[in-house]
Design a protein around this motif. Structure first.
Motif, PDB file in Angstrom:
ATOM      1  N   LEU A   7     -49.797  31.511 -38.817  1.00 51.87           N
ATOM      2  CA  LEU A   7     -50.360  32.603 -38.022  1.00 51.87           C
ATOM      3  C   LEU A   7     -51.507  33.309 -38.732  1.00 51.87           C
ATOM      4  O   LEU A   7     -52.160  34.164 -38.149  1.00 51.87           O
ATOM      5  N   ASP A   8     -51.752  32.966 -39.985  1.00 52.53           N
ATOM      6  CA  ASP A   8     -52.913  33.485 -40.705  1.00 52.53           C
ATOM      7  C   ASP A   8     -53.982  32.403 -40.862  1.00 52.53           C
ATOM      8  O   ASP A   8     -54.792  32.433 -41.787  1.00 52.53           O
ATOM      9  N   GLY A   9     -53.975  31.469 -39.936  1.00 55.82           N
ATOM     10  CA  GLY A   9     -55.025  30.458 -39.814  1.00 55.82           C
ATOM     11  C   GLY A   9     -55.555  30.487 -38.389  1.00 55.82           C
ATOM     12  O   GLY A   9     -54.932  31.075 -37.489  1.00 55.82           O
ATOM     13  N   PRO A  10     -56.698  29.856 -38.126  1.00 59.50           N
ATOM     14  CA  PRO A  10     -57.307  29.915 -36.791  1.00 59.50           C
ATOM     15  C   PRO A  10     -56.404  29.388 -35.672  1.00 59.50           C
ATOM     16  O   PRO A  10     -56.314  29.998 -34.608  1.00 59.50           O
ATOM     17  N   ARG A  11     -55.733  28.265 -35.921  1.00 58.69           N
ATOM     18  CA  ARG A  11     -54.892  27.696 -34.867  1.00 58.69           C
ATOM     19  C   ARG A  11     -53.778  28.660 -34.472  1.00 58.69           C
ATOM     20  O   ARG A  11     -53.502  28.861 -33.279  1.00 58.69           O
ATOM     21  N   GLY A  12     -53.142  29.288 -35.464  1.00 57.84           N
ATOM     22  CA  GLY A  12     -52.088  30.251 -35.165  1.00 57.84           C
ATOM     23  C   GLY A  12     -52.620  31.483 -34.465  1.00 57.84           C
ATOM     24  O   GLY A  12     -51.985  32.019 -33.538  1.00 57.84           O
ATOM     25  N   ARG A  13     -53.785  31.957 -34.891  1.00 57.85           N
ATOM     26  CA  ARG A  13     -54.366  33.147 -34.256  1.00 57.85           C
ATOM     27  C   ARG A  13     -54.794  32.842 -32.826  1.00 57.85           C
ATOM     28  O   ARG A  13     -54.666  33.691 -31.933  1.00 57.85           O
ATOM     29  N   ILE A  14     -55.291  31.634 -32.596  1.00 56.10           N
ATOM     30  CA  ILE A  14     -55.627  31.231 -31.224  1.00 56.10           C
ATOM     31  C   ILE A  14     -54.378  31.263 -30.349  1.00 56.10           C
ATOM     32  O   ILE A  14     -54.410  31.739 -29.199  1.00 56.10           O
ATOM     33  N   TYR A  15     -53.271  30.799 -30.897  1.00 51.89           N
ATOM     34  CA  TYR A  15     -52.014  30.811 -30.154  1.00 51.89           C
ATOM     35  C   TYR A  15     -51.590  32.243 -29.839  1.00 51.89           C
ATOM     36  O   TYR A  15     -51.159  32.546 -28.719  1.00 51.89           O
ATOM     37  N   LEU A  16     -51.726  33.150 -30.816  1.00 49.24           N
ATOM     38  CA  LEU A  16     -51.371  34.556 -30.594  1.00 49.24           C
ATOM     39  C   LEU A  16     -52.246  35.175 -29.506  1.00 49.24           C
ATOM     40  O   LEU A  16     -51.751  35.910 -28.629  1.00 49.24           O
ATOM     41  N   ILE A  17     -53.550  34.906 -29.567  1.00 47.24           N
ATOM     42  CA  ILE A  17     -54.464  35.456 -28.565  1.00 47.24           C
ATOM     43  C   ILE A  17     -54.135  34.892 -27.190  1.00 47.24           C
ATOM     44  O   ILE A  17     -54.118  35.629 -26.191  1.00 47.24           O
ATOM     45  N   LYS A  18     -53.843  33.613 -27.118  1.00 48.48           N
ATOM     46  CA  LYS A  18     -53.477  32.985 -25.845  1.00 48.48           C
ATOM     47  C   LYS A  18     -52.244  33.660 -25.246  1.00 48.48           C
ATOM     48  O   LYS A  18     -52.196  33.960 -24.039  1.00 48.48           O
ATOM     49  N   GLN A  19     -51.244  33.923 -26.080  1.00 50.07           N
ATOM     50  CA  GLN A  19     -50.031  34.581 -25.584  1.00 50.07           C
ATOM     51  C   GLN A  19     -50.345  35.947 -24.973  1.00 50.07           C
ATOM     52  O   GLN A  19     -49.848  36.295 -23.889  1.00 50.07           O
ATOM     53  N   VAL A  20     -51.170  36.724 -25.662  1.00 52.61           N
ATOM     54  CA  VAL A  20     -51.511  38.067 -25.176  1.00 52.61           C
ATOM     55  C   VAL A  20     -52.299  37.981 -23.872  1.00 52.61           C
ATOM     56  O   VAL A  20     -52.042  38.735 -22.928  1.00 52.61           O
ATOM     57  N   LEU A  21     -53.257  37.050 -23.810  1.00 52.49           N
ATOM     58  CA  LEU A  21     -54.063  36.918 -22.599  1.00 52.49           C
ATOM     59  C   LEU A  21     -53.252  36.374 -21.431  1.00 52.49           C
ATOM     60  O   LEU A  21     -53.626  36.557 -20.272  1.00 52.49           O
ATOM     61  N   GLU A  22     -52.122  35.724 -21.735  1.00 49.47           N
ATOM     62  CA  GLU A  22     -51.254  35.232 -20.665  1.00 49.47           C
ATOM     63  C   GLU A  22     -50.176  36.248 -20.280  1.00 49.47           C
ATOM     64  O   GLU A  22     -49.327  35.950 -19.437  1.00 49.47           O
ATOM     65  N   GLY A  23     -50.241  37.430 -20.907  1.00 52.55           N
ATOM     66  CA  GLY A  23     -49.370  38.518 -20.464  1.00 52.55           C
ATOM     67  C   GLY A  23     -48.269  38.921 -21.414  1.00 52.55           C
ATOM     68  O   GLY A  23     -47.554  39.895 -21.154  1.00 52.55           O
ATOM     69  N   LYS A  24     -48.090  38.203 -22.526  1.00 52.15           N
ATOM     70  CA  LYS A  24     -47.061  38.614 -23.482  1.00 52.15           C
ATOM     71  C   LYS A  24     -47.552  39.848 -24.239  1.00 52.15           C
ATOM     72  O   LYS A  24     -48.678  39.860 -24.755  1.00 52.15           O
ATOM     73  N   PRO A  25     -46.743  40.899 -24.323  1.00 55.35           N
ATOM     74  CA  PRO A  25     -47.195  42.116 -25.007  1.00 55.35           C
ATOM     75  C   PRO A  25     -47.528  41.856 -26.465  1.00 55.35           C
ATOM     76  O   PRO A  25     -46.819  41.139 -27.177  1.00 55.35           O
ATOM     77  N   ALA A  26     -48.624  42.434 -26.907  1.00 53.94           N
ATOM     78  CA  ALA A  26     -49.009  42.330 -28.315  1.00 53.94           C
ATOM     79  C   ALA A  26     -48.105  43.220 -29.155  1.00 53.94           C
ATOM     80  O   ALA A  26     -47.540  44.203 -28.678  1.00 53.94           O
ATOM     81  N   THR A  27     -47.970  42.871 -30.427  1.00 54.14           N
ATOM     82  CA  THR A  27     -47.149  43.643 -31.361  1.00 54.14           C
ATOM     83  C   THR A  27     -47.980  44.012 -32.582  1.00 54.14           C
ATOM     84  O   THR A  27     -49.108  43.529 -32.772  1.00 54.14           O
ATOM     85  N   ALA A  28     -47.401  44.839 -33.439  1.00 55.66           N
ATOM     86  CA  ALA A  28     -48.073  45.189 -34.691  1.00 55.66           C
ATOM     87  C   ALA A  28     -48.279  43.942 -35.547  1.00 55.66           C
ATOM     88  O   ALA A  28     -49.265  43.838 -36.278  1.00 55.66           O
TER      89      ALA A  28
END
Length: 408
Positions: free
Chosen positions: A45-66
């Motif tokens: 999650l501290d690499g581009p692929r993991g961060r892309i996955y995190l951003i995708k989740q948020v843009l698909e409606g999953k609430p972001a966290t700290a």
């Protein structure tokens, strides 16, 4: 990558751009192999692929966290991943979109908010930053190490040439560079003056917009960009050949004006024109290579380590130009191991993520110093200041070496 964006973002300009970027990602992991923070932390999650996955989740409606916010904050936005991505994923643009949405959902602790607000308000305003830097330089011996690292030793700018030439180019003076290292722009003006080009600084041009835009004060960042366009436009109409950038971080941003303001009916066309005119200094001087080589022959025989800033080699995709120019003038140019990796400066990153930033700096300096240089050269004020804070070997902008050799 398949996407199913949530209604809140689906039909927006940002949502459409993010969707196009996400769909290009094929999960290959080439980006992870060259990501500086992944190499330090070893967390997907501290690499581009993991961060892309995190951003995708948020843009698909999953609430972001700290936690989401932290992983995105740790990204340097060095864009090394873009240089190694076989699919052309524009990660830098995606992370700007993702960070904005995450910050809207996750309130920051007051300490973080105050620090970020201070950076947003102080750095882009030359009339605030310059006296603050001068005060810091006067008190530098008394400052704690953490502050001293951010305050370079004061240096004179030298003479700014006054000769009028038929050939004229604009120069972005910038917001922090004139106070931190005034000799860079003056040296650029002297070198181009010797080559028959007059550099003009538009009085009302200021911060390129990168600082506030990348700290998620995006509308204010766009206003900084509009102000620069207004300041430059009369000179563009009068026939200025180019807008010269001596800080590669600014250059990477100004070259994006056309994209960032494409939605603005008033500024879109002008912004595209400004981006087209913008050139890093390393793109301008090669047209004078033969004359410079002749003038510098035997005058610049130093062994230097060249640190190409991320905003130059990854953001602007410019490689080899500085090295080629210097070598043609007799400079012994050395590239260190892992020269593609970030030094840890990354705009405001060294203030907001100091632990990671200084680890990257120390790694970079170890490799640079292994080449046995008399001097370290780079092309961005942030890199110069950050690297100099960790070594006694002089760290300078490459144009300062050219200027010094020309006046010998």
């Amino acid at each position: 990558m398949q996407t199913n964006l949530a209604d809140f973002i689906k039909n927006t300009r940002e949502g459409q751009e993010a969707d196009q970027i996400l769909r290009k990602c094929v999960h290959c992991g080439f980006c992870t192999a060259t990501c500086p923070t992944y190499q330090l932390l070893g967390d997907e999650l501290d690499g581009p692929r993991g961060r892309i996955y995190l951003i995708k989740q948020v843009l698909e409606g999953k609430p972001a966290t700290a936690s989401t916010q932290l992983h995105l904050d740790r990204c340097l936005t060095c864009r090394n991943c873009e240089s190694t991505c076989p699919s052309g994923v524009q990660y830098g643009r995606l992370v700007d979109i993702g960070r904005k949405i995450v910050d809207e959902q996750v309130p920051r602790p007051w300490g973080q908010s105050i620090k970020r607000k201070a950076l947003q308000e102080l750095l882009p305003r030359k009339w605030l930053f310059t006296p603050a830097m001068k005060a810091g330089q006067m008190l530098r011996p008394l400052l704690p190490k953490s502050l001293k690292n951010k305050v370079p030793v004061a240096q004179p700018a030298g003479i700014w040439p006054q000769t009028a030439h038929a050939r004229k180019m604009l120069l972005l003076d910038g917001c922090v560079q004139p106070a931190m290292s005034p000799n860079i722009n003056a040296a650029t003006a002297r070198v181009l003056d010797a080559l028959g080009v007059q550099l003009i600084v538009a009085p009302k041009a200021g911060c390129c917009g990168a600082i506030r835009y990348h700290l998620n004060q995006q509308e204010d960042g766009l206003d900084d960009m509009r102000a620069n366009i207004d300041a430059w436009w009369p000179y563009v109409e009068a026939g200025a050949e180019a807008i010269v950038m001596t800080a590669s971080g600014c250059g990477a941003t100004v070259k994006e004006y056309g994209h960032l303001l494409a939605h603005d009916a008033v500024y879109a066309e002008k912004a595209a024109r400004i981006s087209a005119l913008t050139q890093d200094l390393s793109e301008v001087l090669p047209q004078f290579k033969a004359e410079l080589t002749a003038r510098l022959a035997g005058k610049a025989r130093k062994r230097i380590a060249w640190h190409p800033p991320c905003t130059l080699q990854h953001g602007q995709q410019i490689r080899g130009k500085v090295e080629g120019l210097l070598r043609s003038a007799g400079v012994d140019v050395q590239l260190c191991a892992d020269s593609h990796l970030c030094c840890g400066s990354a705009g405001t990153y060294s203030v907001l993520q100091p632990e990671l930033s200084y680890k990257l700096r120390d790694n970079k300096l170890r490799n640079l110093l292994d080449t046995g240089p008399e001097m370290i050269l780079s092309a961005n004020i942030g890199c110069l200041t950050h690297l100099q804070s960790g070594t006694e070997v002089p760290v300078r902008h490459w144009i300062e070496l050219v200027d010094q050799a020309l006046i010998r």
